[in-house]
Design a protein around this motif. Structure first.
Motif, PDB file in Angstrom:
ATOM      1  N   LYS A  54      41.344  19.514  33.453  1.00 12.95           N
ATOM      2  CA  LYS A  54      42.257  20.499  32.879  1.00 12.95           C
ATOM      3  C   LYS A  54      41.530  21.451  31.932  1.00 12.95           C
ATOM      4  O   LYS A  54      41.753  22.668  31.954  1.00 12.95           O
ATOM      5  N   ASN A  55      40.640  20.900  31.105  1.00 10.12           N
ATOM      6  CA  ASN A  55      39.908  21.738  30.161  1.00 10.12           C
ATOM      7  C   ASN A  55      38.955  22.693  30.873  1.00 10.12           C
ATOM      8  O   ASN A  55      38.857  23.877  30.525  1.00 10.12           O
ATOM      9  N   GLU A  56      38.244  22.180  31.877  1.00 20.61           N
ATOM     10  CA  GLU A  56      37.294  23.032  32.592  1.00 20.61           C
ATOM     11  C   GLU A  56      38.029  24.071  33.426  1.00 20.61           C
ATOM     12  O   GLU A  56      37.588  25.219  33.538  1.00 20.61           O
ATOM     13  N   TYR A  57      39.157  23.678  33.995  1.00 23.01           N
ATOM     14  CA  TYR A  57      39.983  24.643  34.724  1.00 23.01           C
ATOM     15  C   TYR A  57      40.432  25.766  33.790  1.00 23.01           C
ATOM     16  O   TYR A  57      40.355  26.957  34.147  1.00 23.01           O
ATOM     17  N   ALA A  58      40.921  25.405  32.611  1.00 25.70           N
ATOM     18  CA  ALA A  58      41.390  26.406  31.656  1.00 25.70           C
ATOM     19  C   ALA A  58      40.269  27.362  31.284  1.00 25.70           C
ATOM     20  O   ALA A  58      40.475  28.577  31.175  1.00 25.70           O
ATOM     21  N   ASN A  59      39.083  26.824  31.080  1.00 25.08           N
ATOM     22  CA  ASN A  59      37.926  27.639  30.717  1.00 25.08           C
ATOM     23  C   ASN A  59      37.589  28.637  31.825  1.00 25.08           C
ATOM     24  O   ASN A  59      37.444  29.844  31.589  1.00 25.08           O
ATOM     25  N   LEU A  60      37.491  28.157  33.069  1.00 25.68           N
ATOM     26  CA  LEU A  60      37.142  29.027  34.184  1.00 25.68           C
ATOM     27  C   LEU A  60      38.252  30.015  34.517  1.00 25.68           C
ATOM     28  O   LEU A  60      38.001  31.187  34.795  1.00 25.68           O
ATOM     29  N   ASN A  61      39.490  29.550  34.460  1.00 30.97           N
ATOM     30  CA  ASN A  61      40.609  30.424  34.798  1.00 30.97           C
ATOM     31  C   ASN A  61      40.739  31.555  33.783  1.00 30.97           C
ATOM     32  O   ASN A  61      41.085  32.686  34.140  1.00 30.97           O
ATOM     33  N   SER A  62      40.444  31.252  32.517  1.00 28.28           N
ATOM     34  CA  SER A  62      40.468  32.289  31.489  1.00 28.28           C
ATOM     35  C   SER A  62      39.411  33.353  31.771  1.00 28.28           C
ATOM     36  O   SER A  62      39.683  34.559  31.682  1.00 28.28           O
ATOM     37  N   MET A  63      38.207  32.932  32.132  1.00 25.66           N
ATOM     38  CA  MET A  63      37.147  33.888  32.445  1.00 25.66           C
ATOM     39  C   MET A  63      37.469  34.665  33.716  1.00 25.66           C
ATOM     40  O   MET A  63      37.141  35.853  33.832  1.00 25.66           O
ATOM     41  N   LEU A  64      38.114  34.008  34.659  1.00 21.06           N
ATOM     42  CA  LEU A  64      38.487  34.671  35.911  1.00 21.06           C
ATOM     43  C   LEU A  64      39.500  35.781  35.648  1.00 21.06           C
ATOM     44  O   LEU A  64      39.351  36.905  36.136  1.00 21.06           O
ATOM     45  N   ARG A  65      40.518  35.480  34.854  1.00 20.44           N
ATOM     46  CA  ARG A  65      41.557  36.468  34.554  1.00 20.44           C
ATOM     47  C   ARG A  65      41.019  37.628  33.728  1.00 20.44           C
ATOM     48  O   ARG A  65      41.469  38.762  33.867  1.00 20.44           O
ATOM     49  N   SER A  66      40.041  37.344  32.860  1.00 17.77           N
ATOM     50  CA  SER A  66      39.487  38.405  32.018  1.00 17.77           C
ATOM     51  C   SER A  66      38.284  39.083  32.664  1.00 17.77           C
ATOM     52  O   SER A  66      37.595  39.876  32.026  1.00 17.77           O
ATOM     53  N   LYS A  67      38.030  38.748  33.934  1.00 15.08           N
ATOM     54  CA  LYS A  67      36.976  39.379  34.728  1.00 15.08           C
ATOM     55  C   LYS A  67      35.588  39.235  34.084  1.00 15.08           C
ATOM     56  O   LYS A  67      34.797  40.178  34.067  1.00 15.08           O
ATOM     57  N   LYS A  68      35.313  38.032  33.574  1.00 18.38           N
ATOM     58  CA  LYS A  68      34.019  37.774  32.959  1.00 18.38           C
ATOM     59  C   LYS A  68      33.037  37.097  33.920  1.00 18.38           C
ATOM     60  O   LYS A  68      31.920  36.753  33.525  1.00 18.38           O
ATOM     61  N   LEU A  69      33.451  36.895  35.172  1.00 13.16           N
ATOM     62  CA  LEU A  69      32.591  36.258  36.163  1.00 13.16           C
ATOM     63  C   LEU A  69      32.068  37.291  37.145  1.00 13.16           C
ATOM     64  O   LEU A  69      32.800  38.183  37.571  1.00 13.16           O
ATOM     65  N   ASP A  70      30.793  37.174  37.503  1.00 12.23           N
ATOM     66  CA  ASP A  70      30.235  38.028  38.545  1.00 12.23           C
ATOM     67  C   ASP A  70      30.786  37.564  39.899  1.00 12.23           C
ATOM     68  O   ASP A  70      31.166  36.391  40.066  1.00 12.23           O
ATOM     69  N   SER A  71      30.818  38.462  40.874  1.00 10.51           N
ATOM     70  CA  SER A  71      31.393  38.072  42.156  1.00 10.51           C
ATOM     71  C   SER A  71      30.717  38.770  43.325  1.00 10.51           C
ATOM     72  O   SER A  71      30.134  39.840  43.183  1.00 10.51           O
ATOM     73  N   THR A  72      30.779  38.102  44.472  1.00 15.64           N
ATOM     74  CA  THR A  72      30.381  38.686  45.748  1.00 15.64           C
ATOM     75  C   THR A  72      31.467  38.329  46.757  1.00 15.64           C
ATOM     76  O   THR A  72      32.264  37.412  46.522  1.00 15.64           O
ATOM     77  N   ARG A  73      31.496  39.025  47.886  1.00 15.60           N
ATOM     78  CA  ARG A  73      32.525  38.707  48.870  1.00 15.60           C
ATOM     79  C   ARG A  73      32.051  39.043  50.276  1.00 15.60           C
ATOM     80  O   ARG A  73      31.131  39.838  50.462  1.00 15.60           O
ATOM     81  N   PHE A  74      32.697  38.382  51.229  1.00 12.36           N
ATOM     82  CA  PHE A  74      32.512  38.731  52.632  1.00 12.36           C
ATOM     83  C   PHE A  74      33.832  38.511  53.350  1.00 12.36           C
ATOM     84  O   PHE A  74      34.732  37.834  52.848  1.00 12.36           O
ATOM     85  N   THR A  75      33.971  39.095  54.522  1.00  8.20           N
ATOM     86  CA  THR A  75      35.184  38.957  55.308  1.00  8.20           C
ATOM     87  C   THR A  75      34.861  38.287  56.636  1.00  8.20           C
ATOM     88  O   THR A  75      33.699  38.245  57.061  1.00  8.20           O
ATOM     89  N   TYR A  76      35.895  37.765  57.292  1.00  7.27           N
ATOM     90  CA  TYR A  76      35.701  37.175  58.624  1.00  7.27           C
ATOM     91  C   TYR A  76      36.900  37.493  59.499  1.00  7.27           C
ATOM     92  O   TYR A  76      38.010  37.699  59.018  1.00  7.27           O
TER      93      TYR A  76
END
Length: 213
Positions: A54-76
């Motif tokens: 729960k704590n680690e989820y909260a930490n990551l989800n907060s960074m995800l919502r505030s766009k503090k994580l780098d990202s890449t993407r692909f489609t299929y």
């Protein structure tokens, strides 16, 4: 002409469902896994308990919502299944993986994997089966979404606790708030979800579009 309009309506609905999924991810915070007044803690080196999850989820989800994580993407695009995978990184380490796809058979799925030290510790999955509802027109159809949500807690690569909820959303409105619907504990089976995750990892350096995972 009617067939063309129905096809355009289908494409419009799939697009709207993808956008709606992204909005729900930001707004819902996965059914308040952590209470609003619970302080966020920095991530632990290891995850050993449900509270650690729960704590680690909260930490990551907060960074995800505030766009503090780098990202890449692909489609299929495979067998009438069109999907997009987004990988999020914290300090160049994989932290979150989102997989969304839609099928022409009125079905879509969104799965978010939360990762720590290269191990998945929490999965949120929702599956939607949609149909045209009573009323509406080919130009502006009304739809009914039957949604199944799953929340899966994982320790040492093993699912230890799983919850599920089911509800219906109609495009014409007057819907029950999903957050007021209780989760029910269910048996855990993450076999297919983890198979998909491993396929994603094999393609994590991919850019652009591939055929099948």
């Amino acid at each position: 002409m009617k067939i063309i309009l129905m096809s355009l309506s289908f494409l419009m609905i799939i697009s709207c469902k993808k956008e709606a999924t992204e909005i729900i991810d930001k707004k819902r915070s996965e059914e308040q896994l952590v209470k609003k007044d619970t302080p966020l803690k920095s991530g632990n080196d290891t995850i050993k308990t449900i509270d650690d999850i729960k704590n680690e989820y909260a930490n990551l989800n907060s960074m995800l919502r505030s766009k503090k994580l780098d990202s890449t993407r692909f489609t299929y695009n495979c067998d009438e299944r069109e999907g997009e995978v987004t990988l999020y990184f914290e300090n160049k380490k994989l932290a979150v993986v989102k997989d969304f796809y839609a099928e022409h058979s009125h079905f879509s799925s969104s799965t978010t994997y939360f990762v720590k030290n290269n191990q998945v510790f929490f999965i949120f999955n929702d599956e939607t089966v949609w149909n045209f509802d009573d009323g509406g027109t080919p130009e502006k159809p009304e739809t009914k979404d039957d949604i199944k949500e799953k929340r899966i807690y994982i320790l040492n690569n093993k699912a230890v606790q799983c919850f599920e909820k089911n509800y219906t959303v109609r495009s014409k409105g007057n819907n029950t708030d999903p957050e007021k619907i209780s989760n029910k504990e269910t048996k855990c089976d993450v076999t297919e979800l983890m198979k998909k995750y491993q396929l994603i990892l094999k393609n994590k350096n991919t850019r652009g579009e591939i055929q099948c995972l």
